[in-house]
Design a protein around this motif. Structure first.
Motif, PDB file in Angstrom:
ATOM      1  N   TYR A  59      25.831  16.833  28.425  1.00 16.32           N
ATOM      2  CA  TYR A  59      26.691  15.788  27.867  1.00 16.32           C
ATOM      3  C   TYR A  59      27.767  15.112  28.790  1.00 16.32           C
ATOM      4  CZ  TYR A  59      25.921  16.878  22.644  1.00 16.32           C
ATOM      5  OH  TYR A  59      25.569  17.042  21.312  1.00 16.32           O
ATOM      6  N   ALA A  60      28.232  16.112  29.646  1.00 13.88           N
ATOM      7  CA  ALA A  60      29.175  15.478  30.394  1.00 13.88           C
ATOM      8  C   ALA A  60      28.637  14.404  31.361  1.00 13.88           C
ATOM      9  CB  ALA A  60      29.716  16.707  31.610  1.00 13.88           C
ATOM     10  N   SER A  99      26.303  12.561  30.932  1.00 13.39           N
ATOM     11  CA  SER A  99      25.768  11.280  30.183  1.00 13.39           C
ATOM     12  C   SER A  99      27.085  10.538  30.072  1.00 13.39           C
ATOM     13  CB  SER A  99      25.198  11.952  28.731  1.00 13.39           C
ATOM     14  OG  SER A  99      25.047  10.519  28.010  1.00 13.39           O
ATOM     15  N   HIS A 100      28.291  11.236  29.633  1.00  9.01           N
ATOM     16  CA  HIS A 100      29.590  10.678  29.408  1.00  9.01           C
ATOM     17  C   HIS A 100      29.870   9.822  30.503  1.00  9.01           C
ATOM     18  CE1 HIS A 100      33.515  10.258  27.587  1.00  9.01           C
ATOM     19  NE2 HIS A 100      33.962  10.577  28.769  1.00  9.01           N
ATOM     20  N   LEU A 101      29.865  10.725  31.469  1.00  7.58           N
ATOM     21  CA  LEU A 101      30.447   9.864  32.918  1.00  7.58           C
ATOM     22  C   LEU A 101      29.526   9.066  33.489  1.00  7.58           C
ATOM     23  CD1 LEU A 101      31.847  13.502  34.357  1.00  7.58           C
ATOM     24  CD2 LEU A 101      33.283  11.582  33.652  1.00  7.58           C
ATOM     25  N   PHE A 149      33.354  19.637  26.899  1.00 11.94           N
ATOM     26  CA  PHE A 149      32.257  19.564  26.063  1.00 11.94           C
ATOM     27  C   PHE A 149      32.103  20.904  25.690  1.00 11.94           C
ATOM     28  CE2 PHE A 149      31.515  14.963  27.588  1.00 11.94           C
ATOM     29  CZ  PHE A 149      31.238  14.413  26.158  1.00 11.94           C
ATOM     30  N   TYR A 170      21.882  13.996  35.272  1.00 14.28           N
ATOM     31  CA  TYR A 170      21.713  14.039  33.880  1.00 14.28           C
ATOM     32  C   TYR A 170      20.058  14.074  34.040  1.00 14.28           C
ATOM     33  CZ  TYR A 170      20.423  13.039  29.152  1.00 14.28           C
ATOM     34  OH  TYR A 170      20.066  13.199  27.830  1.00 14.28           O
ATOM     35  N   THR A 210      35.207  17.854  32.469  1.00 17.35           N
ATOM     36  CA  THR A 210      34.641  17.080  31.314  1.00 17.35           C
ATOM     37  C   THR A 210      33.675  18.354  30.892  1.00 17.35           C
ATOM     38  OG1 THR A 210      34.951  15.116  32.369  1.00 17.35           O
ATOM     39  CG2 THR A 210      33.086  15.247  30.797  1.00 17.35           C
TER      40      THR A 210
END
Length: 137
Positions: A96-97, A99-101, A39, A116, A35
Protein backbone atom coordinates in the motif's frame (compact mmCIF):
# COMPACT_ATOMS: atom_id res chain seq x y z
CA UNK A 1 8.50 -21.33 -18.22
CA UNK A 2 10.79 -21.16 -15.19
CA UNK A 3 9.53 -19.44 -12.07
CA UNK A 4 12.13 -17.81 -9.87
CA UNK A 5 11.46 -18.14 -6.16
CA UNK A 6 11.99 -14.85 -4.37
CA UNK A 7 13.40 -15.27 -0.89
CA UNK A 8 13.41 -12.90 2.08
CA UNK A 9 16.34 -12.43 4.46
CA UNK A 10 15.92 -10.87 7.88
CA UNK A 11 18.16 -7.81 8.21
CA UNK A 12 20.33 -8.01 11.34
CA UNK A 13 19.81 -5.23 13.87
CA UNK A 14 23.27 -3.77 13.22
CA UNK A 15 22.54 -3.35 9.48
CA UNK A 16 19.01 -1.92 9.59
CA UNK A 17 19.93 1.76 9.31
CA UNK A 18 22.51 1.15 6.60
CA UNK A 19 20.12 -0.93 4.49
CA UNK A 20 17.29 1.63 4.80
CA UNK A 21 19.64 4.51 3.97
CA UNK A 22 21.15 2.68 1.00
CA UNK A 23 17.77 1.81 -0.49
CA UNK A 24 15.78 4.96 0.30
CA UNK A 25 18.14 7.65 1.67
CA UNK A 26 16.61 10.16 4.09
CA UNK A 27 13.16 9.47 2.65
CA UNK A 28 12.95 6.22 4.59
CA UNK A 29 12.47 7.81 8.04
CA UNK A 30 10.72 10.91 6.70
CA UNK A 31 8.26 9.39 4.22
CA UNK A 32 8.29 5.64 3.72
CA UNK A 33 8.43 4.32 7.28
CA UNK A 34 5.63 6.56 8.63
CA UNK A 35 3.48 5.76 5.59
CA UNK A 36 3.90 2.02 6.19
CA UNK A 37 2.86 2.43 9.83
CA UNK A 38 -0.17 4.51 8.79
CA UNK A 39 -1.32 1.83 6.37
CA UNK A 40 -0.87 -0.88 9.01
CA UNK A 41 -3.14 1.13 11.33
CA UNK A 42 -5.59 1.78 8.50
CA UNK A 43 -5.78 -1.92 7.57
CA UNK A 44 -6.02 -3.35 11.07
CA UNK A 45 -7.61 -2.01 14.22
CA UNK A 46 -5.62 -4.74 16.00
CA UNK A 47 -2.31 -3.06 15.10
CA UNK A 48 -1.09 -0.87 17.95
CA UNK A 49 2.53 -0.23 17.04
CA UNK A 50 5.59 -2.16 18.13
CA UNK A 51 8.91 -3.39 16.84
CA UNK A 52 9.18 -4.26 13.14
CA UNK A 53 11.60 -6.59 11.37
CA UNK A 54 13.29 -5.50 8.13
CA UNK A 55 13.69 -7.92 5.22
CA UNK A 56 15.64 -7.72 1.99
CA UNK A 57 14.47 -9.76 -0.97
CA UNK A 58 16.59 -11.77 -3.37
CA UNK A 59 15.21 -9.68 -6.26
CA UNK A 60 16.43 -6.42 -4.70
CA UNK A 61 13.20 -5.61 -2.87
CA UNK A 62 12.57 -4.65 0.73
CA UNK A 63 9.76 -4.88 3.24
CA UNK A 64 9.20 -4.60 6.94
CA UNK A 65 6.76 -6.42 9.18
CA UNK A 66 5.60 -6.35 12.79
CA UNK A 67 7.67 -8.72 14.89
CA UNK A 68 4.69 -10.04 16.85
CA UNK A 69 3.72 -13.60 15.99
CA UNK A 70 0.00 -12.96 16.07
CA UNK A 71 -2.71 -12.65 13.48
CA UNK A 72 -4.31 -9.30 12.79
CA UNK A 73 -7.91 -8.74 11.73
CA UNK A 74 -7.69 -6.85 8.44
CA UNK A 75 -10.35 -4.82 6.70
CA UNK A 76 -9.49 -3.10 3.41
CA UNK A 77 -11.49 -0.50 1.49
CA UNK A 78 -11.88 -2.94 -1.39
CA UNK A 79 -14.13 -5.12 0.76
CA UNK A 80 -11.52 -7.65 1.87
CA UNK A 81 -11.94 -8.84 5.43
CA UNK A 82 -9.81 -11.54 6.96
CA UNK A 83 -6.83 -12.28 9.14
CA UNK A 84 -3.18 -11.91 8.24
CA UNK A 85 -0.05 -12.82 10.17
CA UNK A 86 2.25 -10.01 11.21
CA UNK A 87 4.51 -10.85 8.29
CA UNK A 88 1.66 -10.76 5.77
CA UNK A 89 0.31 -7.53 7.28
CA UNK A 90 3.75 -6.01 6.82
CA UNK A 91 3.91 -7.10 3.18
CA UNK A 92 0.42 -5.68 2.61
CA UNK A 93 1.12 -2.37 4.38
CA UNK A 94 4.37 -1.98 2.42
CA UNK A 95 2.58 -2.66 -0.88
CA UNK A 96 0.00 0.00 0.00
CA UNK A 97 2.75 2.47 0.97
CA UNK A 98 4.84 1.84 -2.15
CA UNK A 99 1.78 2.26 -4.36
CA UNK A 100 0.69 5.44 -2.58
CA UNK A 101 4.15 7.03 -2.76
CA UNK A 102 4.67 6.06 -6.42
CA UNK A 103 2.11 8.59 -7.69
CA UNK A 104 4.45 11.55 -7.82
CA UNK A 105 6.89 12.95 -10.32
CA UNK A 106 10.30 12.30 -8.76
CA UNK A 107 13.01 9.68 -8.36
CA UNK A 108 11.61 8.49 -5.04
CA UNK A 109 8.25 7.76 -6.69
CA UNK A 110 10.04 5.70 -9.32
CA UNK A 111 11.94 3.81 -6.63
CA UNK A 112 8.67 3.09 -4.78
CA UNK A 113 7.10 1.79 -8.00
CA UNK A 114 10.07 -0.56 -8.51
CA UNK A 115 9.88 -1.76 -4.90
CA UNK A 116 6.13 -2.32 -5.26
CA UNK A 117 6.69 -4.69 -8.18
CA UNK A 118 9.57 -6.50 -6.46
CA UNK A 119 7.52 -6.99 -3.29
CA UNK A 120 4.43 -8.07 -5.23
CA UNK A 121 6.56 -10.68 -6.99
CA UNK A 122 7.61 -11.96 -3.55
CA UNK A 123 4.00 -11.84 -2.30
CA UNK A 124 2.92 -14.21 -5.08
CA UNK A 125 4.95 -16.97 -3.39
CA UNK A 126 4.12 -16.00 0.20
CA UNK A 127 2.21 -18.64 2.23
CA UNK A 128 -0.56 -16.04 2.68
CA UNK A 129 -0.55 -14.86 -0.95
CA UNK A 130 -4.32 -15.18 -1.32
CA UNK A 131 -5.01 -12.86 1.62
CA UNK A 132 -2.31 -10.35 0.65
CA UNK A 133 -3.52 -10.17 -2.96
CA UNK A 134 -7.16 -9.94 -1.92
CA UNK A 135 -6.32 -7.03 0.42
CA UNK A 136 -4.43 -5.06 -2.24
CA UNK A 137 -6.61 -5.69 -5.30
Amino acid sequence: MTTTIITADLVPEARRLRIAATLFDVRFPLQLEPTIYQFAEFLSGDYRGGYWHFYTLSNGGFYMAPSREKFFAVSAENGYEGELSGNALGVTACLYAYSHLSFREDDFAESCAEHYHRLREFALGHPEAAGILAAID
